[in-house]
Write an enzyme that holds these catalytic residues in place. Structure first.
Site, PDB file in Angstrom:
ATOM      1  N   GLU A 157       0.815  -1.218   0.000  1.00 13.42           N
ATOM      2  CA  GLU A 157       0.000   0.000   0.000  1.00 13.42           C
ATOM      3  C   GLU A 157       0.850   1.270   0.000  1.00 13.42           C
ATOM      4  OE1 GLU A 157      -2.893  -0.032   3.147  1.00 13.42           O
ATOM      5  OE2 GLU A 157      -3.884  -1.821   2.379  1.00 13.42           O
TER       6      GLU A 157
ATOM      7  N   GLU B 195      -4.900  -8.842   1.192  1.00 17.18           N
ATOM      8  CA  GLU B 195      -5.517  -8.465   2.478  1.00 17.18           C
ATOM      9  C   GLU B 195      -7.000  -8.255   2.258  1.00 17.18           C
ATOM     10  OE1 GLU B 195      -4.043  -5.068   4.720  1.00 17.18           O
ATOM     11  OE2 GLU B 195      -1.974  -5.608   4.253  1.00 17.18           O
TER      12      GLU B 195
HETATM   13  C1  BGP Z   1      -4.009  -2.061   5.651  1.00 20.25           C
HETATM   14  C2  BGP Z   1      -2.585  -2.266   6.088  1.00 20.25           C
HETATM   15  C3  BGP Z   1      -2.414  -3.123   7.280  1.00 20.25           C
HETATM   16  C4  BGP Z   1      -3.536  -3.125   8.295  1.00 20.25           C
HETATM   17  C5  BGP Z   1      -4.911  -3.061   7.654  1.00 20.25           C
HETATM   18  C6  BGP Z   1      -6.063  -2.780   8.592  1.00 20.25           C
HETATM   19  O1  BGP Z   1      -4.153  -0.786   5.152  1.00 20.25           O
HETATM   20  O2  BGP Z   1      -1.800  -2.801   5.048  1.00 20.25           O
HETATM   21  O3  BGP Z   1      -1.160  -2.799   7.807  1.00 20.25           O
HETATM   22  O4  BGP Z   1      -3.295  -2.324   9.331  1.00 20.25           O
HETATM   23  O5  BGP Z   1      -4.966  -2.095   6.642  1.00 20.25           O
HETATM   24  O6  BGP Z   1      -6.191  -1.416   8.846  1.00 20.25           O
HETATM   25  P1  BGP Z   1      -6.148  -0.797  10.293  1.00 20.25           P
HETATM   26  O7  BGP Z   1      -5.085  -1.523  11.005  1.00 20.25           O
HETATM   27  O8  BGP Z   1      -5.842   0.640  10.104  1.00 20.25           O
HETATM   28  O9  BGP Z   1      -7.505  -1.020  10.869  1.00 20.25           O
END
Ligand code: BGP
Length: 474
Positions: A178, A376
Site C-alpha cells: 500500500e 488483504e
Molecule cells: C491495511 C494495512 C495493514 C492493516 C490493515 C487494517 O491498510 O496494510 O497494515 O493495518 O490495513 O487497517 P487498520 O489496522 O488501520 O484497521
C-alpha cells in the site's frame, strides 16, 4: 397442509477453489514482531513518533511489544500450520536489518529472518515477503524519507540485500505494501509521521516509491532470481453517485488519484493522463531524472497483491474549496455516503463484497489479466472479548460471514476468467495497528495482551475446514 415455501430447500451451491490456491494470512513487521528495542534493531518512524506523541495512539499503546512474534514465531507458525495455511506474508523490518537504514547489516536480524523463513518452509508454508510496510528507518527519515533520492538508493540496497540473503528460499517478493498510504498519512492527511500536509511533497514521495519499486524489480531480475516479484496495492473501486456526467468524471478522477496512480505504473509501466493533468495544473510534478520513466516502463510487476477493504463512493464537487487551504485530492470531488450501505462501525469502513469482483474484472479487462491474489481483506472489530465462549474462543460469526461473502464474489470472478491465485486474510493473530493500536481485532487467533496467550477464534477453525475442503457449500 404444509406450506410449500417452508418445505422448499434453499438451493445449495458449492464454491470450489483451485487445488493450488494460496490460502493464508498477511502481517507486517512493526505490527507483529514487537522487540522494537531488541536484537539490534534501529528506530523506525513508529518508535520515534510514539516517543514524541504517545497520545496519537489508541489508549497510548505503542508497537514496542506488539504480538511478540519475534520471540514466539515457532509457536505461531505451528499454529498457522494447524489452521491449514499454505502461504504466509510478512515483512522484513528495514531498521532491523539495517539499523541505520544503510551501511552495517545486523547479524541478529539475519538470523531471525532465516529462522522464520526456514520454520515456515519446514511447516509446508510458503513465505511471501514484503519489503516495505510503512516503516521508514528513523535515520533515513531524518534525511528526508521518501522525498529523498538517496533514500530510494538505500531502499534498493536493502532490497538487494534481502534477495541475496533469502532469495534462495523465497520465491514471492513484494516491493511495497500500500505505498499510497504513507503518502496519504505522512504528507496529506496527518495520520503518519512526519505529519506534513503538502500536495507537492506528497507527489514526490509517491513518485519515489514507484521508482524504488521499479528499481528493486530491476535488481531482482538482474540478479537472476527465479521467483516472482510484485507489489501490494490497496484498490478501492470508485463508484459514482449517479450516471450524471459530473458524477462520472468525479469518480474517474478519484480513481486516477487513489488507484491508477500506483496501479498503472506498477502493471502497465505508465501514468494515467488524468493524474498528470492534475499534477501539472497544481504545479506539483515531481522531480525526475533522465531515464526514470523508461526504467518504470520496463520493470513492471509479475504478480499483484490486492488489499481490499472498502469501496470509495464519489460525487461531483458541490461547492468550491477554500482557495487558501492546502490542495487535497478531494478538491476535485466529494465523498458520498450510499444510502443503506452496510458498515463495519468499528473501523468506519463500508462493507461492499462485490467490490472484490469489480476489481478482479477490471484487472482482467484493462490490465492484461495480471496474475494476482487477494493479499488483504478482513474485518477489525472492537471489544471482541464479549464474544468469547467458556474456552476463551471468540465466536466471530460476523467475520466468517464477511469472508464467505467476499469469497463468493472472488469465486464468480474466477469463473469469469480472473487469474486470482489466492486469498490472505488480514491477519493471522490480532496485531497492533498504526494509530488504532489494539482497538480493532482482525485475527483468526485472538491475543490476550496481558499474557500474550493465543486462542483460535471460531473463524480460524472455519478457515481450516474451508482450506481442507478447498471451498464451501451453502
Ligand atoms: C491495511 C494495512 C495493514 C492493516 C490493515 C487494517 O491498510 O496494510 O497494515 O493495518 O490495513 O487497517 P487498520 O489496522 O488501520 O484497521
Amino acid at each position: 397442509m404444509t406450506n410449500p415455501t417452508q418445505t422448499r430447500m434453499k438451493e445449495q451451491k458449492t464454491y470450489q477453489f483451485p487445488t493450488d490456491f494460496w490460502w493464508g494470512t498477511a502481517s507486517s513487521a512493526t505490527q507483529m514482531e514487537g522487540a522494537a528495542f531488541e536484537g539490534g534493531k534501529g528506530l523506525n518512524i513508529w518508535d520515534y513518533w510514539y516517543m514524541q506523541e504517545p497520545n496519537r495512539f489508541f489508549n497510548g499503546v505503542s508497537a514496542t511489544e506488539a504480538s511478540n512474534f519475534y520471540h514466539l514465531y515457532e509457536e505461531d507458525i505451528a499454529l498457522m500450520k494447524e489452521l491449514g495455511h499454505n502461504t504466509f506474508r510478512f515483512s522484513i523490518s528495514w531498521s532491523r536489518l539495517f539499523p541505520q537504514g544503510v551501511g552495517e547489516v545486523n547479524e541478529e536480524a539475519i538470523t531471525f529472518y532465516n529462522n522464520v523463513i526456514n520454520c515456515l518452509i519446514d511447516h509446508g508454508i510458503e513465505p511471501f515477503i514484503n519489503l516495505y510496510h510503512f516503516d521508514m528507518p528513523m535515520a533515513l527519515q531524518e534525511q528526508g524519507g521518501w522525498e529523498s533520492r538517496e533514500v530510494v538508493e538505500a531502499y534498493v540496497t536493502f532490497a538487494k540485500t534481502c534477495f541475496e540473503l533469502f532469495g534462495d528460499r523465497v520465491e514471492k517478493w513484494f516491493t511495497h505494501n500500500e505505498p499510497i498510504v504513507p503518502v496519504e498519512g505522512g504528507y496529506l492527511y496527518d495520520f503518519h509521521y512526519p505529519n506534513v500536509v503538502d500536495f507537492k511533497r506528497a507527489v514526490q514521495v509517491a513518485y519515489h516509491s514507484i521508482l524504488s519499486s521499479a528499481m528493486a524489480i530491476e535488481s531482482y531480475r538482474d540478479m537472476g532470481q527465479s521467483g516472482q516479484i510484485g507489489i501490494i496495492l490497496n484498490l478501492t473501486p470508485s463508484y459514482p453517485r449517479s450516471q450524471h456526467p459530473a458524477d462520472l468524471s468525479a469518480a474517474r478522477i478519484a480513481d486516477a488519484m487513489f488507484n491508477r496512480s500506483f496501479l498503472d505504473p506498477s502493471v502497465l509501466g505508465t501514468f494515467p493522463q488524468e493524474l498528470v493533468d492534475v499534477l501539472k495544473s497544481e504545479d506539483a510534478m515531481p522531480q525526475m531524472e533522465a531515464g526514470d520513466l523508461e526504467l518504470i516502463r520496463e520493470h513492471t510487476v509479475d504478480l499483484l497483491g490486492i488489499n481490499y477493504y472498502q469501496p470509495r463512493r464519489v460525487k461531483a464537487k458541490a461547492s468550491l474549496p477554500n482557495p487558501d487551504a492546502p490542495f487535497l485530492p478531494e478538491n476535485l470531488f466529494d465523498f458520498y455516503e450510499m444510502p443503506g450501505r452496510k458498515m463495519n462501525p468499528y473501523r468506519g469502513w463500508e462493507i461492499y463484497e462485490k467490490g472484490i469482483y469489480d476489481i478482479l474484472i477490471n484487472l482482467k479487462e484493462n490490465y492484461g489479466n495480471i496474475p494476482c491474489f487477494i493479499s488483504e481483506n478482513g474485518m477489525g472489530v472492537e471489544g471482541e472479548e464479549r464474544y468469547r465462549d467458556e474456552n476463551g474462543s471468540v465466536q466471530d460469526d460476523y467475520r466468517i460471514d464477511f469472508i464467505r461473502e467476499h469469497l463468493k464474489w472472488m469465486h464468480q470472478a474466477i469463473e469469469e476468467g480472473s487469474k486470482v491465485k489466492g486469498y490472505h486474510l488480514w491477519t493471522f493473530m490480532d496485531n497492533w495497528s498504526w494509530s488504532n493500536a489494539y482497538k480493532n481485532r482482525y485475527g483468526f487467533v485472538g491475543i490476550d495482551l496481558d499474557t500474550q496467550q493465543r486462542t483460535v477464534k471460531k473463524s480460524g477453525y472455519w478457515f481450516k475446514e474451508l482450506i481442507e475442503a478447498k471451498g464451501f457449500t451453502e
